[in-house]
Design a protein around this motif. Sequence first.
Motif, PDB file in Angstrom:
ATOM      1  N   MET A 198       0.649   8.474  -6.417  1.00 19.19           N
ATOM      2  CA  MET A 198      -0.755   8.568  -6.419  1.00 19.19           C
ATOM      3  C   MET A 198      -1.176   9.842  -7.396  1.00 19.19           C
ATOM      4  SD  MET A 198      -4.176   7.059  -5.291  1.00 19.19           S
ATOM      5  CE  MET A 198      -5.327   7.921  -5.208  1.00 19.19           C
ATOM      6  N   ASP A 240      -8.418  -2.143  -1.772  1.00 18.23           N
ATOM      7  CA  ASP A 240      -7.629  -0.856  -2.656  1.00 18.23           C
ATOM      8  C   ASP A 240      -8.257  -1.635  -4.356  1.00 18.23           C
ATOM      9  OD1 ASP A 240      -6.526   0.280  -4.127  1.00 18.23           O
ATOM     10  OD2 ASP A 240      -4.480   0.404  -2.145  1.00 18.23           O
ATOM     11  N   SER A 275      -5.273  12.233  -7.206  1.00 18.01           N
ATOM     12  CA  SER A 275      -4.135  12.100  -5.638  1.00 18.01           C
ATOM     13  C   SER A 275      -4.899  11.555  -4.377  1.00 18.01           C
ATOM     14  CB  SER A 275      -3.128  12.628  -6.210  1.00 18.01           C
ATOM     15  OG  SER A 275      -3.608  14.775  -6.213  1.00 18.01           O
ATOM     16  N   ASP A 291       0.362   4.872  -2.220  1.00 15.04           N
ATOM     17  CA  ASP A 291       0.193   5.646  -2.259  1.00 15.04           C
ATOM     18  C   ASP A 291       1.480   6.824  -2.857  1.00 15.04           C
ATOM     19  OD1 ASP A 291      -1.915   5.221  -0.765  1.00 15.04           O
ATOM     20  OD2 ASP A 291      -1.047   5.053   1.564  1.00 15.04           O
ATOM     21  N   THR A 315       1.062  -1.293   0.254  1.00 16.13           N
ATOM     22  CA  THR A 315       0.143  -0.168  -0.268  1.00 16.13           C
ATOM     23  C   THR A 315       0.496   1.246   0.073  1.00 16.13           C
ATOM     24  OG1 THR A 315      -1.824  -1.483   1.319  1.00 16.13           O
ATOM     25  CG2 THR A 315      -2.094   0.638   0.892  1.00 16.13           C
ATOM     26  N   SER A 316       1.910   1.293   0.685  1.00 18.90           N
ATOM     27  CA  SER A 316       2.909   2.253   1.263  1.00 18.90           C
ATOM     28  C   SER A 316       3.343   3.056  -0.539  1.00 18.90           C
ATOM     29  CB  SER A 316       4.144   1.833   1.632  1.00 18.90           C
ATOM     30  OG  SER A 316       4.838   1.039   1.106  1.00 18.90           O
TER      31      SER A 316
END
Lengths: 430, 430
Positions: free
Chosen positions: A49, B68, B57, A46, A42-43
């Motif tokens: 994005m 997700d 974003s 992220d 997920t990092s």
Amino acid sequence: MKVYQELSKEELLDKKAELEKAYEDAKGKGLKLDMSRGKPATSQLDMEMDFMDILNSRSDMKTEGGVDVRNYGLPDGTPEAKKLLGDMMGVKPENVVVYGNASLTIMYDTVSRSMTHGVLGSTPWCKLDQVKFLCPAPGYDRHFSITQHFGIDMVTVPMTPAGPDMDLVEKLVAEDASIKGIWCVPKYSNPQGYTYSDETVKRMAALKPAAADFRIFWDNAYAVHHLYDSADRQDQLLEILSECEKAGNPDMVYEFCSTSKVTFAGSGISAIASSEANLKEVRKSLTIQTIGYDKVNQLRHVRYFKDINGIKEHMKKHAALMRPKFEAVLKVLDEELTGLGIGTWTRPNGGYFISFDSMEGCAKAIVAKCKEAGVTLTGAGASYPYGVDPRDSNIRIAPSYPTQEEMAMATDLFVLCVKLASVEKLLESK
Amino acid sequence: MKVYQELSKEELLDKKAELEKAYEDAKGKGLKLDMSRGKPATSQLDMEMDFMDILNSRSDMKTEGGVDVRNYGLPDGTPEAKKLLGDMMGVKPENVVVYGNASLTIMYDTVSRSMTHGVLGSTPWCKLDQVKFLCPAPGYDRHFSITQHFGIDMVTVPMTPAGPDMDLVEKLVAEDASIKGIWCVPKYSNPQGYTYSDETVKRMAALKPAAADFRIFWDNAYAVHHLYDSADRQDQLLEILSECEKAGNPDMVYEFCSTSKVTFAGSGISAIASSEANLKEVRKSLTIQTIGYDKVNQLRHVRYFKDINGIKEHMKKHAALMRPKFEAVLKVLDEELTGLGIGTWTRPNGGYFISFDSMEGCAKAIVAKCKEAGVTLTGAGASYPYGVDPRDSNIRIAPSYPTQEEMAMATDLFVLCVKLASVEKLLESK
């Protein structure tokens, strides 16, 4: 420190008791970690994005050539997307056809088309009594699932750090006209992280297959997935299309790539690269099969990266996130298992996996013990055709999804399970 | 005004001279218009550019259930996308599997899978000596291309304003076990804009095919593509999945839909709807075939429309753009051709096309004449299997892409070419 094989029955029993206690403690921790698949963290998602801001309602939605990507047209991809993905593979844009969101679908499609329509005029494979594929193993389970799904017989070829055993590959394809393909992950291979040597690529390109419709399925999934920034720790793969051409086999290879693990998993763009003759056949089928793939997403990718250098810079950020996870795993493996004779493992410079080989007959037990204590690994055997590892020894470790700290915890448990399963195995013959 | 068939040779020759002069004038105008395919107009695409702002974003990238969308998972679609596309078809989300950017690919895929793997355990079609599909015609050329590509024999069934000739369909499928499917565009059909009557849908659902693996390929491409806002000018189509279930044929239909002509052409999301048993088979194949489709785009669509009412409101804006174009065509056809006996045409309440039938043996000549003067129409014959219209009379008019003014100009030329080709034809037999 003694290798486990030299321990007496007494010593093994002592060790077993000690390990069992530690294992019970570990189970009590209530871990819940997934190292089963090469999922981005997920990092990482992220971090990228800003990709979502590239196009908005004020964007010019045209390709450089003036084609509106919001409408039908350019069924084999925008010129810019061909160039970008071509550069990822080191091939010319004219050798590229852009597909949809993931390359696995292109591979399935390519096998499926060969089944129903043959290859450049050959008999459709579904009309043949037997079709075989060579499967370097350990390898990628989803490749093997495709060939199994189509009833294609899979012949295992051993992998080495330089690639598949080429003596065997050369012999088999020359002898057996029912062998129609070979699955390859040539760079940062799944699961070992090996990169085929120049010699392997040249020998692959120079194969003399008995079947004119034999094709190399070259899944260059990790072309830009280095773990280290310094050039000496970045594997280099020889470009196979030009090698095949030089060797007089211009039509022998299909290469695949995607951005599934470059931008968002499952929302990327993908491509096949091949000779003019092969792509002509691909396009003929595509015209029937689709009104074209998602060109808005092609534009989004091209605008985000600009060119291959943009991808390279972007992948350095991935590397910065991935490297500590790989290193966390390797640190524990090194510290806990070195010299015990109960496992070997790879030290990749890139890709998504570490491959672990336990003592023969222990992999299933290790995976089961990890599972019981809350850590999910890829099923033992998955890296072999039909899901059967003849030595029951290979385990794929996927460090990408959990955090670095979780990876360290998970690997602590993993080595404990390796030790325990090994002791149990050794005691069987005492 | 006389019908052309009643004109004397003299009168026809006079008319011919007059029309030829007008045609030469028209050629001098240097028109360059494309009415060949159902492409959305740029003005329509511009109107919905706010679609590009839906995700950025700062967006929450999770489904309502917390998955997700930027990562792997949910290979058969997000629950919300299933609901949205299910509502477009009037079926439950559990009867829906979401695919990639366009529904044509699902249809290809479904035929391809039936070729290699059969249908719910039947013999793979590629192992059979003969496979046939019923093709209501005039119909959609890309459907016919798929069956032709796989070597499936196509049997033409006449279309009526209420749908395919069901007496013939019932007879053929009951008699002939090699008939494995029928292509249908049941609502605002391509090219006529006809909607199947309730009786047709009920009879379709109650078919008693000789082949257990016979399937209805129900391409509900224009489910929400009304041209008029008032309910009495919106065609209603009976929901076929539940009709099939009621008739004891729960597995007999695959329904397809997409947003290709709702948001951006080629960048939409698409779905198949079918019974639990059929979808189980679809999912089994999908697991092998893909790591999942683009869920970011699924989320984008769900957030943009919110629900089916959002789609309905959105499509009113499309209608406002499309309606004047259809009306511009119909006005010219009505004014110029009514009562001449040289053509008939449809007056759809929705969809993307108007179907025109010339005198027998004139369609190719009309299309060629239009082309020569700068207006590209779909090739004559394209709406029939193998591209052969036995009467050489059907022409598909696609008013979506040009502007209203361009459509009027193009139709002026079209009616001129219809008249000229008809006169030439009539003179042949004088």
